[in-house]
Structure formats: C-alpha cells, structure tokens
Design a protein around this motif. Structure first.
Motif, PDB file in Angstrom:
ATOM      1  N   TYR A  33       0.858  -1.392   0.172  1.00 24.55           N
ATOM      2  CA  TYR A  33      -0.053  -0.244   0.044  1.00 24.55           C
ATOM      3  C   TYR A  33       1.008   1.264   0.079  1.00 24.55           C
ATOM      4  N   ALA A  34       0.496   2.067  -0.780  1.00 25.55           N
ATOM      5  CA  ALA A  34       1.229   3.499  -0.830  1.00 25.55           C
ATOM      6  C   ALA A  34       0.144   4.797  -0.821  1.00 25.55           C
ATOM      7  N   CYS A  35       0.572   5.856  -0.035  1.00 24.99           N
ATOM      8  CA  CYS A  35      -0.330   6.812  -0.456  1.00 24.99           C
ATOM      9  C   CYS A  35       0.554   8.147  -0.224  1.00 24.99           C
ATOM     10  N   ILE A  36       0.052   9.204  -0.808  1.00 21.21           N
ATOM     11  CA  ILE A  36       0.604  10.480  -0.478  1.00 21.21           C
ATOM     12  C   ILE A  36      -0.649  11.400   0.226  1.00 21.21           C
ATOM     13  N   ALA A  37      -0.023  12.044   1.241  1.00 23.69           N
ATOM     14  CA  ALA A  37      -1.384  12.816   2.074  1.00 23.69           C
ATOM     15  C   ALA A  37      -0.924  14.088   2.464  1.00 23.69           C
ATOM     16  N   HIS A  38      -1.807  15.224   2.346  1.00 19.36           N
ATOM     17  CA  HIS A  38      -1.475  16.350   3.214  1.00 19.36           C
ATOM     18  C   HIS A  38      -2.351  16.313   4.536  1.00 19.36           C
ATOM     19  N   ASN A  39      -1.495  16.558   5.398  1.00 13.22           N
ATOM     20  CA  ASN A  39      -1.740  15.880   7.089  1.00 13.22           C
ATOM     21  C   ASN A  39      -2.791  14.809   7.092  1.00 13.22           C
ATOM     22  N   THR A  40      -3.928  14.793   7.076  1.00 11.22           N
ATOM     23  CA  THR A  40      -4.914  13.878   7.209  1.00 11.22           C
ATOM     24  C   THR A  40      -5.593  13.486   5.756  1.00 11.22           C
ATOM     25  N   THR A  41      -5.389  14.362   4.927  1.00 11.31           N
ATOM     26  CA  THR A  41      -6.219  14.177   3.654  1.00 11.31           C
ATOM     27  C   THR A  41      -5.378  13.405   2.560  1.00 11.31           C
ATOM     28  N   ILE A  42      -5.828  12.135   2.329  1.00 11.12           N
ATOM     29  CA  ILE A  42      -5.035  11.600   1.370  1.00 11.12           C
ATOM     30  C   ILE A  42      -5.433  11.980  -0.135  1.00 11.12           C
ATOM     31  N   LEU A  43      -4.429  12.325  -0.712  1.00 10.22           N
ATOM     32  CA  LEU A  43      -4.402  12.949  -2.056  1.00 10.22           C
ATOM     33  C   LEU A  43      -4.106  11.952  -3.247  1.00 10.22           C
ATOM     34  N   SER A  44      -3.297  10.796  -2.931  1.00  9.47           N
ATOM     35  CA  SER A  44      -3.316   9.662  -4.095  1.00  9.47           C
ATOM     36  C   SER A  44      -2.899   8.402  -2.943  1.00  9.47           C
ATOM     37  N   SER A  66       2.549  24.942   2.323  1.00 15.90           N
ATOM     38  CA  SER A  66       1.712  23.841   2.539  1.00 15.90           C
ATOM     39  C   SER A  66       2.316  22.740   1.881  1.00 15.90           C
ATOM     40  N   ALA A  67       3.394  22.658   1.432  1.00 18.14           N
ATOM     41  CA  ALA A  67       4.145  21.372   0.736  1.00 18.14           C
ATOM     42  C   ALA A  67       4.844  20.735   2.251  1.00 18.14           C
ATOM     43  N   ALA A  94      -2.925  22.244   0.652  1.00 21.28           N
ATOM     44  CA  ALA A  94      -4.034  22.556   1.923  1.00 21.28           C
ATOM     45  C   ALA A  94      -5.478  22.559   0.801  1.00 21.28           C
ATOM     46  N   ASP A  95      -5.330  22.935  -0.310  1.00 22.55           N
ATOM     47  CA  ASP A  95      -6.785  23.330  -0.806  1.00 22.55           C
ATOM     48  C   ASP A  95      -7.246  21.977  -1.778  1.00 22.55           C
ATOM     49  N   LEU A  96      -6.354  21.041  -1.661  1.00 20.60           N
ATOM     50  CA  LEU A  96      -6.690  19.773  -2.436  1.00 20.60           C
ATOM     51  C   LEU A  96      -7.630  18.883  -1.875  1.00 20.60           C
ATOM     52  N   PRO A  97      -8.751  18.612  -2.195  1.00 21.46           N
ATOM     53  CA  PRO A  97      -9.476  17.532  -1.453  1.00 21.46           C
ATOM     54  C   PRO A  97      -9.079  16.206  -1.413  1.00 21.46           C
TER      55      PRO A  97
END
Length: 237
Positions: A13-24, A78-79, A120-123
């Motif tokens: 499993y792999a993911c990229i997240a911004h804080n707790t928001t999973i982007l991919s 934000s990065a 930070a604006d990405l859902p």
C-alpha cells in the motif's frame, strides 16, 4: 482507491497525504488493514520537522517520509504538510522501501510543483491522477531486479544510512481506541479467513464424496460386466 491485479509485490500500500487528507493512494494487497494502518498513522505525524521513520505492526512495516514547512519557502509552506507512506511486507528491507518513497516524492513534486500547488486546498483524492504512477512503481520496485536496484541506489544517494532511521512499533503511537480498531480489523480478517477455510473444506468434502461415488459406480459396473461374462460363458458351455 486504486487497486490492481498486477504481479504480487511486497509493496502492499502507498499513499501521499497532506496532513490527514489522502491525495493519492494505491493498494496491491487484498487486505484492508494496510489502508487502516495508514489512516491511524497520518494524524500522528506532526510535521514540526522533516522525518523519515519506520513503524512495525505484525507482519507489516510502515515507512514514511514527511515534509515540514521549514524545508520550503514561505510561499510553498503547504508542501510542509505532505507525507509519503508505503506499507510493505516486513522482510522486504528498508532500502527498497525508502528508495521507492524518494522516487515517488521526486515524481510527485515534478507533477505537482510546490511553487504552483496549494496542497492544503486539494480535496480527498485531489491528486488521484498520480495513482497509476504509484501502482507502476510499486510493481516495478517490488518485482523486478532493475527496479530494486534503482530503489537501493536512490536510498544510498539520498540517505546516508537507512539503519539510522528510527524504527518504532506503531502500537506505541496509538490511543487505546485506535489499537482496538486495529485489533477488530485483524479479528475481522481472521474471521474471514476462518469462513473461507470452512467454505473450502465443504467444497473439498463434496468433491471427495463425488469422487467416491464415481469410484463405487465404476467398481459396480466392472463387477456387473464380470458377472455377465461368467453367465454367458456358462450358457455357452
């Protein structure tokens, strides 16, 4: 969530997240526990400073590279909330895992430049277009010699010594309720395995029963043929 029927790879499993928001994200594992582990780990990442870490949980290792605002210019702050996470089988080793993370970090910033993207604006799944890249790299780095060599080279070039990366048991990070959630998830999986075993056992019993029926039928037919042959021989005499 992206998944695949691609060749089995120890990168589960792999993911990229911004804080707790999973982007991919992408999973190559049939179990749901890998994504559950990521969901309980992400809120624990503070981003106060850059971090490379490995957490253990049973047969899994969770490896991460997390950003911090101090790594980026103020306009790209934000990065600093990004995390790159991969969950692997425990026997894979950290060089391949961190080599993979370094590569996806590089490719992600190439596709989503920090100077042009407000993460930070990405859902949720706002960078889902990157899912296929995750999948391809998980297979390449997990199943091919060339991919593994690339991963190890990345790790050697970017990290002085992966043995210096802190390894902790994820249980130490979690609150009691979160540990229970993981335990329930594990229990559900064990229950599912037990159910699958029972179904397979019943199927095997039916298969063996039909095999015995066919064998007895064949023996009965042979016996009848023998009796008919004997009767015809007696009448002929």
């Amino acid at each position: 969530m992206a998944s695949s029927s691609s060749p089995a790879t120890p990168l589960l499993y792999a993911c990229i997240a911004h804080n707790t928001t999973i982007l991919s994200e992408c999973t190559t594992s049939a179990t749901s526990q890998t994504s559950s582990l990521a969901s309980v780990l992400l809120p624990k990442i503070k981003h106060a400073e850059p971090e490379k870490a490995t957490f253990t949980h049973g047969a899994y290792h969770i490896h991460l590279i997390s950003e911090a605002p101090s790594e980026h210019p103020p306009a790209q702050a934000s990065a600093g909330g990004l995390s790159f996470v991969v969950i692997t089988e425990s026997d894979l080793g950290r060089r391949i895992a961190f080599g993979f993370l370094i590569e996806i970090r590089k490719r992600f910033f190439a596709q989503f430049p920090a100077a042009e993207t407000d993460f930070a604006d990405l859902p949720n799944y706002g960078a889902a277009i990157f899912n296929s890249e995750l999948k391809n790299l998980m297979v390449e780095y997990g199943t091919t010699g060339h991919g593994r060599d690339d991963a190890i080279s990345n790790a050697k070039r970017e990290i002085d010594d992966v043995r210096g990366i802190m390894t902790r048991n994820i249980e130490g990070l979690l609150e009691r309720g979160e540990r229970i959630d993981l335990l329930v998830d594990k229990t559900d999986r064990l229950g599912g395995s037990a159910h699958e075993f029972r179904v397979r056992s019943r199927g095997l019993k039916r298969k063996m029963w039909w095999k015995n029926v066919k064998l007895m039928g064949l023996l009965g037919l042979v016996l009848i043929l023998i009796i008919v042959t004997i009767v015809l021989s007696v009448k002929g005499n």
